[in-house]
Each structure stands twice: as C-alpha cells, then as structure tokens.
Design an enzyme around this catalytic site. Structure first.
Site, PDB file in Angstrom:
ATOM      1  N   LYS A 214       0.842  -1.198   0.000  1.00  0.00           N
ATOM      2  CA  LYS A 214       0.000   0.000   0.000  1.00  0.00           C
ATOM      3  C   LYS A 214       0.877   1.248   0.000  1.00  0.00           C
ATOM      4  CE  LYS A 214      -3.697   1.999   2.844  1.00  0.00           C
ATOM      5  NZ  LYS A 214      -4.634   1.733   3.941  1.00  0.00           N
ATOM      6  N   GLU A 220      10.442  -4.598   4.723  1.00  0.00           N
ATOM      7  CA  GLU A 220      10.551  -6.003   4.293  1.00  0.00           C
ATOM      8  C   GLU A 220      10.269  -6.119   2.801  1.00  0.00           C
ATOM      9  OE1 GLU A 220       8.809  -4.973   6.895  1.00  0.00           O
ATOM     10  OE2 GLU A 220       9.011  -6.343   8.597  1.00  0.00           O
ATOM     11  N   GLY A 274      -4.991  -2.385   5.301  1.00  0.00           N
ATOM     12  CA  GLY A 274      -4.154  -3.483   4.812  1.00  0.00           C
ATOM     13  C   GLY A 274      -4.770  -4.849   5.051  1.00  0.00           C
ATOM     14  N   ARG A 275      -5.193  -5.101   6.288  1.00  0.00           N
ATOM     15  CA  ARG A 275      -5.687  -6.452   6.614  1.00  0.00           C
ATOM     16  C   ARG A 275      -7.101  -6.696   6.097  1.00  0.00           C
ATOM     17  NH1 ARG A 275      -4.664  -3.224  10.741  1.00  0.00           N
ATOM     18  NH2 ARG A 275      -6.258  -2.596  12.245  1.00  0.00           N
ATOM     19  N   GLU A 360      -4.707  -7.557  15.245  1.00  0.00           N
ATOM     20  CA  GLU A 360      -4.223  -6.222  14.906  1.00  0.00           C
ATOM     21  C   GLU A 360      -5.377  -5.214  15.007  1.00  0.00           C
ATOM     22  OE1 GLU A 360      -0.694  -5.846  12.161  1.00  0.00           O
ATOM     23  OE2 GLU A 360      -2.181  -4.863  10.927  1.00  0.00           O
ATOM     24  N   HIS A 391      -4.127 -34.301  16.684  1.00  0.00           N
ATOM     25  CA  HIS A 391      -2.936 -35.050  17.114  1.00  0.00           C
ATOM     26  C   HIS A 391      -1.867 -34.122  17.691  1.00  0.00           C
ATOM     27  CE1 HIS A 391      -4.303 -38.862  15.286  1.00  0.00           C
ATOM     28  NE2 HIS A 391      -5.008 -38.018  14.568  1.00  0.00           N
ATOM     29  N   LYS A 519       9.467  -1.438  14.814  1.00  0.00           N
ATOM     30  CA  LYS A 519      10.007  -1.113  13.487  1.00  0.00           C
ATOM     31  C   LYS A 519      10.981   0.058  13.586  1.00  0.00           C
ATOM     32  CE  LYS A 519       5.946  -1.125  10.836  1.00  0.00           C
ATOM     33  NZ  LYS A 519       5.235  -0.790   9.639  1.00  0.00           N
TER      34      LYS A 519
HETATM   35  C1  G6Q Z   1      -2.628  -4.159   8.049  1.00  0.00           C
HETATM   36  C2  G6Q Z   1      -1.443  -3.408   8.314  1.00  0.00           C
HETATM   37  C3  G6Q Z   1      -0.168  -4.063   7.853  1.00  0.00           C
HETATM   38  C4  G6Q Z   1       0.216  -3.773   6.423  1.00  0.00           C
HETATM   39  C5  G6Q Z   1       1.671  -4.176   6.221  1.00  0.00           C
HETATM   40  C6  G6Q Z   1       2.144  -3.945   4.823  1.00  0.00           C
HETATM   41  O1  G6Q Z   1      -3.735  -3.775   8.284  1.00  0.00           O
HETATM   42  O2  G6Q Z   1      -1.599  -2.130   7.868  1.00  0.00           O
HETATM   43  O3  G6Q Z   1      -0.161  -5.459   8.061  1.00  0.00           O
HETATM   44  O4  G6Q Z   1      -0.627  -4.438   5.541  1.00  0.00           O
HETATM   45  O5  G6Q Z   1       2.465  -3.461   7.117  1.00  0.00           O
HETATM   46  O6  G6Q Z   1       2.025  -2.615   4.492  1.00  0.00           O
HETATM   47  P1  G6Q Z   1       2.187  -2.137   3.025  1.00  0.00           P
HETATM   48  O7  G6Q Z   1       1.105  -2.742   2.218  1.00  0.00           O
HETATM   49  O8  G6Q Z   1       2.119  -0.658   3.059  1.00  0.00           O
HETATM   50  O9  G6Q Z   1       3.520  -2.637   2.547  1.00  0.00           O
END
Ligand code: G6Q
Length: 555
Positions: A214, A220, A274-275, A360, A391, A519
């Site tokens: 996003k 990462e 994001g989620r 989250e 199991h 972070k």
């Molecule tokens: C979800 C968070 C988080 C996000 C990641 C990746 O709700 O906002 O998990 O999706 O940190 O972020 P980017 O899509 O900006 O790389």
C-alpha cells in the site's frame, strides 16, 4: 450523513445490559452444556442459522435464551446498528487515522453509490477491477511475454502483513480452482531465506513479480523487491523490468521510481485497511491464480455477507451472533483465546490470517474516549486444520484447565475425489464437538476399564486420568462446499465479527500503531549491527545481545 461522523463513544461495562449479563453469568455459570440441552428441546433450532450457503450451529455454547437476549440488548444499548451504518456509508470511523473504512465498497455492485467526502468511490473500484481483469486476460491469451519472448509461468507476490496474508490464505484455500499453467508464490519475510527458497528453481525469463505494498515503503517488501530485481537483472536488462514487475499500491510515485510502468500499477485507496485489502488490487495474485470469474465470485460471496450483515437484525445476524458469543466468553467467563479449526486442509492458513485480522484490529487498550479500558479486549486467535490438530493440541482442549471456545468449520462437499476420506473427516469434526461437549464421566471410564479386565485397584488409579470433563463450547460452521463464493462469505463473516467486537469494546479497530515502535527501533539498530554507526546506549540486555551478535558474525 456527515462523513466526518465518527463512532459513538460508550463504555460497554456501564450499560444496563452489561450489569444484567454479569448477574446472569453469576446465576448460570455452573450450568453445563448438557444441562442446557436437557432444559430446552428446541435448542438446536433456536441457536442455529442458515445464511446463503452457510450454516451455523451455535447451540453447543454456554448460553440460554436469556443470555442471547441480554447480548442483543447490549448491542442495542451501544447502538451497534448506527456503527454498522456508519461503516458502510463511508463515515470516517477510523478516527485515529482520519479515514473511512470501506472494504465493503470493494465488492459493491457496479451501480451502487458509496461516497467518501462527497465522491462516489464505486466507479473507481470497478475501473481498477476492469484493469485487473484486462491485465490477467493477457496471460489467458498468452499475449503477455517475458523479455525473451516466453510466456510467464510463475508469479511471485512480494508483500507482508495485509499485503500477503489474505492473498496467500485465499490462494491456498482455492487451490483446486487454480489455473493449471500458473504457479503463484508468496515472499513476505525479510529473512533472506524466504526469497532465496522461493527463487530457487524459478526462471527470470518466465517469472513476474507482484510488488504488493500500500505504502511502497515497507522495509521487508522493499528489501525483498530490490533483491528480486537484482536477481532478475542478472538475466534481463533494466528496460525489461517493466515486463517482469508490477505494483499494487496507493503510492504510484514510488512504484514508478522503482521501474514499474504506470499502466502496470494497480491502485487502491486509503480507506482500504491493509488487513481488509484482499478484495482490492491486493488480490491480484488471487485473480491470477483462480482467474477473473472466480475472483468475481469471491467478491460476490463477500458482498452477500456484507448485505446480510448490514440488513439483518442482530438476532438473525451471523457476524453479530459470533461476535456476541466471543464477548460473552472473553468478558464474563474470562476466556483469553479462541481456536479456529477448519476441517479442510486447504484452509490451513485461515487461523494465521484471522490472527492478523482480529488481533491487529482489536488488540487495543485505549477506548474511543482516549481512556484506558478497564475490561479485556481482543481475543487471542490460534488454530490449525483438523484432523492434524487433533494429534497436537486437542489434548489441552479436552483435558486442560482453560476455557477455549472453538470454531469448527467443515465444507460438506469436498473439492477432491477421495470421498471416503471426506466422510471420515466429517465424522471427526462432529465427534470432536460432541466429545468436547459431553466429555466422559468417571463412571463411564470405570466401566470401560472393567470391561478391559483391569483390577479394582488399577481402575481407581487410572480412572481420574481418563475422565473428560466436557462442557467445552464450540461453534460449527458448515459450508456447502469450499468455493470462491463461500470463501468470500466466510472471510466477510469474520471481518464483520471483528468489527462488532471492536465496536462494542469501544476501541478503534482500524489503526495499528502497536506495530510501529519495534520497526522504528530496528531502523536504529541496523547500522549499529553493521558497524556503520556507533552503538547507542540501549538497555544492558540489548547492548549485550548486539555485541554478542557482532562478535559471532562472520559476514
Ligand atoms: C494491516 C497493516 C499491515 C500492512 C503491512 C504492509 O492492516 O496495515 O499489516 O498491511 O504493514 O504494508 P504495506 O502494504 O504498506 O507494505
């Protein structure tokens, strides 16, 4: 409606229904599931619900008619209906980030009108969806070629968190619907092992990278994306990057800077968390894997659940019921975790996906009035596919000391031909719920041991270990079959359950400031580890760990 409208602030524990629920808990806490079934022969009818292609049996919960009525009263007292309406109509309910929360608009039909700051967002949603379909059709037709003229066979989604977990979970779940000639891979971890392992065996001439971010700044993802580009550039040239890298992002500028063609950037918007983003452009890997029409079925299933959630009164509303049951156990019984147990191997990432979605969103301790909450929020989600989990951790569910409500999920019709396996799988799912509820009494155990010819002394010694107390609550969710449509409904079911819980707990479910601090510290620590900057004064433990790491480091 004024779109700057925010969610009402209410402390749930100050409501009349909360107090009544407390009294009701005190009066009914010793009643067992067996007692409840004995008292009410209409229980299964009363506590079950069918929505579309999904059936929820919640009769094996520690509830009675009064419990549910009081929980519905709670929903009414805190004006849940208003909260739901505000979310669907684009109010800025994500107050701490000053945004609307409109993942539901991503699956709204083309003619719908949903406004953010006076602008209808539905046409943009469908514009991007059409652009995604056009893009994917080039692989269907074989017209998209890599730099050496070969067709693309492998697609690597590079993203993390919300830009990874939803797509990977869905791609795994819908494996039987995958296009036969396309392989989709996922790289999320900054641990170089993840990228290395994924690239091993891939051919740069036939690989396309989907950079899903996003913000296009996530450390990462950008580190993995740059390393993937380096790997690619060992075979191709800089100008070939545009044929092998696309972006899913709200940050067009940064994606272009990376070398991605403007027309291969698939956008979404700040009102998509994001989620909650798998139904946006972030779902590109899903569309590639299962094809555009199946992706549209996924969206249709989500929309069907959205419509049910928005338009159905709480006592017939599947997400609301699941949410209220969770509140009953968390806040009155004091249970801390919930297990999600899909009896479907393809759903083996579901618990991991829901961990992020739920924890989250609702792992917060400050309420919507800026005050510390005085009650528990945010259940801990965990789980694994059955029967494997039987199991591993089922021992603790059956004979441990904790109350762990479980969601069992089972598709009735399998997506494979080994039907006799499926009967056994189903038998196991039902048997576990039965066993968790009914347990096995000391008398039953003793007569069984007698039958095995044990002496009285042996029986007395062994019996206590073989008793199952039972009385463990479960939900059972049956799907007619695991398809893109039913999976979509299932995802939206849990999304809305999470919303309802956050709403009632009076917290903000759509920010995630809790992931920031670590972070920021990592950013400071990295140059200290590489030796580029002098060690800062951390606490004694961190200082010692950094020095030990540097002492042992050979690279
Ligand atoms: C979800 C968070 C988080 C996000 C990641 C990746 O709700 O906002 O998990 O999706 O940190 O972020 P980017 O899509 O900006 O790389």
């Amino acid at each position: 409606m004024n779109h700057k409208d925010i969610l009402e602030n209410h402390n749930p524990t100050k409501t009349r229904s909360w107090k009544k629920l407390n009294d009701h808990y005190q009066n009914s806490k010793n009643k067992t599931l067996k007692d409840h079934f004995a008292e009410d022969n209409n229980r299964v009818n009363r506590f079950s619900l069918e929505v579309d292609k999904m059936y929820l049996d919640y009769s094996k919960n520690l509830i009675d008619k009064t419990t549910m009525e009081l929980l519905y009263d709670l929903a009414e007292e805190v004006n849940l209906v208003d909260g739901i309406e505000k979310m669907f109509s684009g109010a800025f309910i994500n107050k701490t980030e000053n945004r609307a929360v409109l993942h539901t608009a991503l699956r709204a039909p083309e003619g719908a009108t949903i406004e953010v700051d006076g602008e209808n967002v539905v046409p943009q949603v469908h514009r991007v969806l059409t652009k995604m379909k056009t893009f994917v059709s080039q692989f269907d037709q074989g017209s998209w070629k890599g730099f050496s003229g070969k067709e693309i066979t492998d697609f690597v989604n590079i993203g993390i968190g919300g830009s990874d977990l939803g797509p990977v979970m869905v791609c795994e779940a819908l494996r039987p619907f995958h296009h036969p000639n396309r392989r989709v891979h996922f790289v999320s971890n900054i641990d170089g092992a993840h990228l290395t392992k994924t690239l091993d065996g891939l051919d740069p001439e036939t690989t396309l990278f989907i950079i899903a971010s996003k913000t296009f700044t996530t450390i990462e993802t950008m580190t993995n994306a740059r390393s993937a580009r380096d790997w690619f550039l060992k075979a191709g040239n800089q100008q070939d990057v545009s044929k092998h890298f696309i972006a899913l992002s709200t940050n067009t500028e940064k994606a272009v800077e990376f070398g991605i063609d403007l027309e291969n950037i698939f956008e979404f918007w700040d009102w998509v968390g994001g989620r909650y983003s798998l139904s946006s452009a972030i779902g590109m890997s899903i569309m590639i894997a299962i094809g555009a029409s199946h992706f549209e079925e996924l969206l249709a299933g989500m929309h069907a659940m959205d419509t049910h959630f928005r338009n159905t009164s709480p006592n017939q509303n599947m997400p609301v019921i699941l949410a209220l049951l969770g509140i009953w156990y968390t806040n009155f019984f004091g249970s801390e975790t919930e297990a999600v147990l899909p009896y479907d191997q393809d759903l083996h990432y579901l618990a991991m996906y829901l961990q992020q979605a739920s924890m989250e969103s609702n792992g917060k301790s400050v309420d919507r009035d800026g005050q510390q909450v005085t009650y528990d929020t945010g259940t801990i989600i965990w789980g694994e596919a059955g029967t494997n989990s039987q199991h591993s951790f089922f021992q603790l569910l059956h004979q441990g000391t904790r109350l762990i409500p479980c969601d069992f999920l089972l598709p009735v019709n399998p997506n494979h031909d080994l039907k006799h396996h499926h009967n056994l799988l189903a038998a196991n799912a039902f048997a576990q719920c039965e066993a968790l509820m009914n347990g096995k009494s000391e008398d039953e155990v003793k007569s069984e041991l007698q039958g095995q010819g044990l002496s009285t002394a042996e029986i007395e010694e062994l019996a206590p270990y073989k008793v199952f107390e039972g009385n463990h609550p479960t939900n059972m969710i049956l799907l007619k079959q695991l398809t893109p449509y039913t999976l979509g409904s299932l995802i939206a079911l849990y999304e809305h359950k999470i919303f309802v819980q956050g709403y009632i707990w009076n917290i903000f479910s759509f920010d995630q400031f809790g992931v920031e601090l670590g972070k920021a510290l990592a950013k400071k620590l990295e140059p200290e580890i590489t030796g580029e900057s002098k060690p800062e004064n951390h606490d004694a433990s961190t200082n010692a760990l950094v020095s030990r790491f540097k002492e042992w480091k050979k690279y």
